[in-house]
Design an enzyme around this catalytic site. Structure first.
Site, PDB file in Angstrom:
ATOM      1  N   TRP A  49      35.337   3.229 -29.282  1.00 44.89           N
ATOM      2  CA  TRP A  49      34.406   2.270 -29.865  1.00 44.89           C
ATOM      3  C   TRP A  49      34.756   0.820 -29.530  1.00 44.89           C
ATOM      4  O   TRP A  49      33.960  -0.058 -29.727  1.00 44.89           O
ATOM      5  CB  TRP A  49      34.380   2.425 -31.399  1.00 44.89           C
ATOM      6  CG  TRP A  49      35.750   2.432 -32.011  1.00 44.89           C
ATOM      7  CD1 TRP A  49      36.485   3.523 -32.359  1.00 44.89           C
ATOM      8  CD2 TRP A  49      36.581   1.293 -32.291  1.00 44.89           C
ATOM      9  NE1 TRP A  49      37.714   3.138 -32.839  1.00 44.89           N
ATOM     10  CE2 TRP A  49      37.806   1.781 -32.812  1.00 44.89           C
ATOM     11  CE3 TRP A  49      36.412  -0.088 -32.164  1.00 44.89           C
ATOM     12  CZ2 TRP A  49      38.853   0.933 -33.193  1.00 44.89           C
ATOM     13  CZ3 TRP A  49      37.450  -0.934 -32.539  1.00 44.89           C
ATOM     14  CH2 TRP A  49      38.651  -0.420 -33.051  1.00 44.89           C
ATOM     15  N   ASN A  50      35.966   0.569 -29.021  1.00 43.33           N
ATOM     16  CA  ASN A  50      36.359  -0.842 -28.860  1.00 43.33           C
ATOM     17  C   ASN A  50      35.695  -1.503 -27.652  1.00 43.33           C
ATOM     18  O   ASN A  50      35.406  -2.695 -27.671  1.00 43.33           O
ATOM     19  CB  ASN A  50      37.890  -1.012 -28.836  1.00 43.33           C
ATOM     20  CG  ASN A  50      38.560  -0.299 -27.687  1.00 43.33           C
ATOM     21  OD1 ASN A  50      37.988   0.604 -27.085  1.00 43.33           O
ATOM     22  ND2 ASN A  50      39.776  -0.688 -27.380  1.00 43.33           N
ATOM     23  N   LYS A  97      30.763  12.227 -24.799  1.00 44.25           N
ATOM     24  CA  LYS A  97      30.767  12.126 -26.266  1.00 44.25           C
ATOM     25  C   LYS A  97      31.247  10.705 -26.586  1.00 44.25           C
ATOM     26  O   LYS A  97      32.445  10.422 -26.536  1.00 44.25           O
ATOM     27  CB  LYS A  97      31.706  13.181 -26.881  1.00 44.25           C
ATOM     28  CG  LYS A  97      31.968  12.999 -28.381  1.00 44.25           C
ATOM     29  CD  LYS A  97      30.710  13.193 -29.209  1.00 44.25           C
ATOM     30  CE  LYS A  97      30.898  12.894 -30.690  1.00 44.25           C
ATOM     31  NZ  LYS A  97      30.949  11.464 -31.034  1.00 44.25           N
ATOM     32  N   PRO A  98      30.294   9.806 -26.907  1.00 40.09           N
ATOM     33  CA  PRO A  98      30.722   8.451 -27.268  1.00 40.09           C
ATOM     34  C   PRO A  98      31.279   8.430 -28.687  1.00 40.09           C
ATOM     35  O   PRO A  98      30.984   9.324 -29.491  1.00 40.09           O
ATOM     36  CB  PRO A  98      29.428   7.643 -27.181  1.00 40.09           C
ATOM     37  CG  PRO A  98      28.329   8.631 -27.386  1.00 40.09           C
ATOM     38  CD  PRO A  98      28.840   9.978 -26.961  1.00 40.09           C
ATOM     39  N   GLY A 113      41.483   6.811 -26.154  1.00 34.34           N
ATOM     40  CA  GLY A 113      41.556   6.794 -27.617  1.00 34.34           C
ATOM     41  C   GLY A 113      42.992   6.917 -28.080  1.00 34.34           C
ATOM     42  O   GLY A 113      43.924   6.542 -27.353  1.00 34.34           O
ATOM     43  N   GLU A 139      43.835   7.671 -21.506  1.00 36.02           N
ATOM     44  CA  GLU A 139      44.239   6.278 -21.731  1.00 36.02           C
ATOM     45  C   GLU A 139      44.457   6.169 -23.232  1.00 36.02           C
ATOM     46  O   GLU A 139      43.506   6.171 -24.008  1.00 36.02           O
ATOM     47  CB  GLU A 139      43.137   5.341 -21.208  1.00 36.02           C
ATOM     48  CG  GLU A 139      43.654   3.955 -20.934  1.00 36.02           C
ATOM     49  CD  GLU A 139      43.502   3.049 -22.128  1.00 36.02           C
ATOM     50  OE1 GLU A 139      44.417   3.061 -22.992  1.00 36.02           O
ATOM     51  OE2 GLU A 139      42.478   2.358 -22.199  1.00 36.02           O
ATOM     52  N   CYS A 161      43.369  -1.982 -26.384  1.00 36.91           N
ATOM     53  CA  CYS A 161      44.591  -1.207 -26.076  1.00 36.91           C
ATOM     54  C   CYS A 161      45.608  -2.047 -25.327  1.00 36.91           C
ATOM     55  O   CYS A 161      46.805  -1.805 -25.434  1.00 36.91           O
ATOM     56  CB  CYS A 161      44.245  -0.001 -25.215  1.00 36.91           C
ATOM     57  SG  CYS A 161      43.010   1.042 -25.958  1.00 36.91           S
ATOM     58  N   GLU A 215      42.040   4.441 -13.921  1.00 32.38           N
ATOM     59  CA  GLU A 215      40.593   4.201 -13.879  1.00 32.38           C
ATOM     60  C   GLU A 215      40.363   2.869 -13.185  1.00 32.38           C
ATOM     61  O   GLU A 215      41.205   1.967 -13.267  1.00 32.38           O
ATOM     62  CB  GLU A 215      40.022   4.161 -15.292  1.00 32.38           C
ATOM     63  CG  GLU A 215      40.107   5.508 -15.990  1.00 32.38           C
ATOM     64  CD  GLU A 215      39.418   5.511 -17.350  1.00 32.38           C
ATOM     65  OE1 GLU A 215      39.579   4.533 -18.096  1.00 32.38           O
ATOM     66  OE2 GLU A 215      38.731   6.499 -17.629  1.00 32.38           O
TER      67      GLU A 215
HETATM   68  C1  SIN Z   1      41.061  -1.182 -23.546  1.00 36.11           C
HETATM   69  O1  SIN Z   1      41.576  -1.888 -24.358  1.00 36.11           O
HETATM   70  O2  SIN Z   1      41.116   0.035 -23.630  1.00 36.11           O
HETATM   71  C2  SIN Z   1      40.294  -1.702 -22.383  1.00 36.11           C
HETATM   72  C3  SIN Z   1      40.480  -3.110 -22.123  1.00 36.11           C
HETATM   73  C4  SIN Z   1      40.033  -3.526 -20.754  1.00 36.11           C
HETATM   74  O3  SIN Z   1      39.567  -2.731 -19.944  1.00 36.11           O
HETATM   75  O4  SIN Z   1      40.178  -4.706 -20.487  1.00 36.11           O
END
Ligand code: SIN
Length: 489
Positions: A158-159, A182-183, A238, A260, A294, A469
């Site tokens: 969701w972020n 699946k979002p 997640g 991730e 993240c 990715e």
């Molecule tokens: C993430 O926090 O998972 C992605 C952040 C980004 O791609 O800059």
């Protein structure tokens, strides 16, 4: 209740299975809420086993047709999708702010970031090359073919509801895989709007499905995707706990898995850093998306001689932040995604205080604005044993500790299983290389707080994940390598 958009068709209160928009769920319905005021904004089908199996069936059926497209034909569809995302960027950003809460200017930036993966993989799909090897026998020729993995599945967070979607879906489609998505239950509206545009761009039926559902439904859908022998690759962004479970479940079919799983990023400021650059980098890294990133700086380590100056400068920068509804002009910190998220942030702050940290700014929910807002917070005199220093906080909290030597900083920084991203600030060329090489992270950033683009390989080491990715590596993850021996020559 829905939001006013230029193209109202982008507000989709349906799931998507095998090319059909589905308004009923086998598990009933659930509400998507606006984190800013807690009010429901959409009612979506709660999907489960029946729909997940339907999507797997549709993706399997669509696979031969999609693989028979040339890379260039697939690229043309992706290119149209990319152009449609740009054309509807304002609507897509509004949808994101409405369901996720981030400030509208950040949502717009994310839409452009999301679009960049579609553009990149439209191009990169045409560059998936095999090899012809030197033969070791004159009656044989040895070839290496790159072929799509097959049916892929993705579970997105969701972020970054749009960018994490395109970072998975675009390379998969470009490589010739079909996809089941699946979002996150909190932010499905961004995913559905993007899916609507992808279908409009010419994606054939069944190539992309979107399963909607609540948190409980995700728990039921996850194992169906991860255990199905028809799904050949699963990509998840997640929590580490869920990622490890999916990895375990995927073992039953020896599925390819990309994960991730978040970080606990150190940000080190050495005595020789340019303080303005260090403060700007810390602010950009820490407070993007209210600290719900993240890769955001989680633990700030500042060398003794620069400590007081850094503290003073960062305090003044934090005072400039404005907390509020993401649609409000000038807001830089939106709400946290849900109550659980807020409680975790507050628990980290309370734990630090109990263990002796000093609170110098913020430190409590901004309840006068709404139930899910948190004051930008600075803690100092923190220690590695505190939760703010050992776990991902996912909120607008800056815990700062001092250190003496480079070795000490590196040891503290590397003392985590979450090796996603690490930052440091120095103007010393020798230290730049020493520290860059010593930090045990998939992403190391010197003298900046922002690095994300479609052209870089994004991913972690240790327990932060598997695979990469973005970049050219991102499409490799959706390809199998086949050795093809032609004999009898
Ligand atoms: C993430 O926090 O998972 C992605 C952040 C980004 O791609 O800059």
């Amino acid at each position: 209740m829905s939001i006013q958009l230029n193209n109202q068709a982008l507000w989709c209160e349906f799931g998507l299975i095998g090319g059909d928009w589905v308004s009923n769920g086998s598990q009933g319905f659930y509400h998507v809420v606006n984190p800013s005021d807690g009010k429901p904004i959409a009612e979506l089908p709660r999907m489960g086993k029946t729909e997940a199996e339907g999507a797997i069936h549709a993706a399997t059926k669509a696979l031969p047709e999609w693989q028979a497209f040339t890379a260039k034909e697939r690229a043309l569809i992706l290119r149209r999708w990319y152009e449609a995302i740009l054309e509807h960027a304002d609507d897509l950003a509004k949808i994101m702010t409405y369901e996720q809460g981030k400030p509208l200017h950040e949502a717009k930036a994310e839409i452009l970031y999301a679009a960049s993966f579609v553009e990149w993989y439209a191009e990169e799909g045409k560059r998936v090359h095999g090899e012809i090897l030197q033969t070791s026998r004159l009656d044989q020729r040895h070839l290496v073919l790159k072929q799509p993995v097959g049916v892929g599945a993705g579970i997105t967070p969701w972020n970054f509801p749009s960018a994490m979607l395109t970072r998975k879906v675009a390379p998969a489609l470009a490589a010739g895989c079909t996809f089941i998505l699946k979002p996150a239950e909190d932010t499905p509206m961004s995913a559905l709007a993007l899916a609507r545009l992808a279908i409009h761009a010419g994606l054939p039926r069944g190539v992309l499905s979107v399963l909607t559902g609540s948190r409980e439904d995700a728990i039921a859908i996850g194992p169906i995707l991860s255990k199905s022998p028809l799904v050949r690759k699963l990509s998840f962004t997640g929590s580490a706990a869920v990622g490890k479970k999916l990895l375990e479940q995927s073992a039953s079919t020896v599925k390819k898995v990309s994960l991730e799983l978040g970080g606990c990023a150190p940000l080190i400021v050495f005595n020789d850093a340019d303080i303005k650059v260090a403060v700007a980098g810390t602010m950009a890294s820490k407070f993007r998306n209210a600290g719900q990133t993240c890769v955001c700086a989680n633990r700030i380590l500042v060398q003794k001689n620069i400590y007081n100056r850094f503290l003073e400068a960062i305090e003044s920068a934090v005072s400039e932040l404005k907390v509020g509804d993401g649609f409000e002009e000038g807001v830089t910190i939106g709400p946290l995604i849900n109550k659980k998220g807020l409680e975790k942030v507050d628990e980290h702050v309370r734990d630090a205080e109990r263990k002796g940290a000093t609170l110098i700014k913020g430190g409590k929910p901004a309840s006068h604005i709404g139930e899910q807002f948190y004051e930008p917070t600075i803690l100092h005199n923190v220690e590695p044993s505190m939760l703010v220093m050992s776990e991902e906080t996912f909120g607008p909290v800056l815990p700062i500790m001092s250190f003496d030597t480079e070795e000490e900083a590196i040891a503290i920084a590397n003392d985590t299983p979450a090796g996603l991203a690490g930052y440091f600030f120095t103007q010393d060329a020798g230290r730049l290389f020493r520290v860059g090489e010593a930090l045990e992270y998939g992403i190391v950033v010197a003298n900046s707080g922002i690095f994300s683009t479609e052209t870089i390989p994004f991913g972690g080491v240790k327990e932060a994940g598997l695979g990469r990715e973005g970049a050219r590596q991102g499409i490799e993850e959706w390809c199998e390598t086949k050795f093809f021996c032609v004999g009898g020559l």
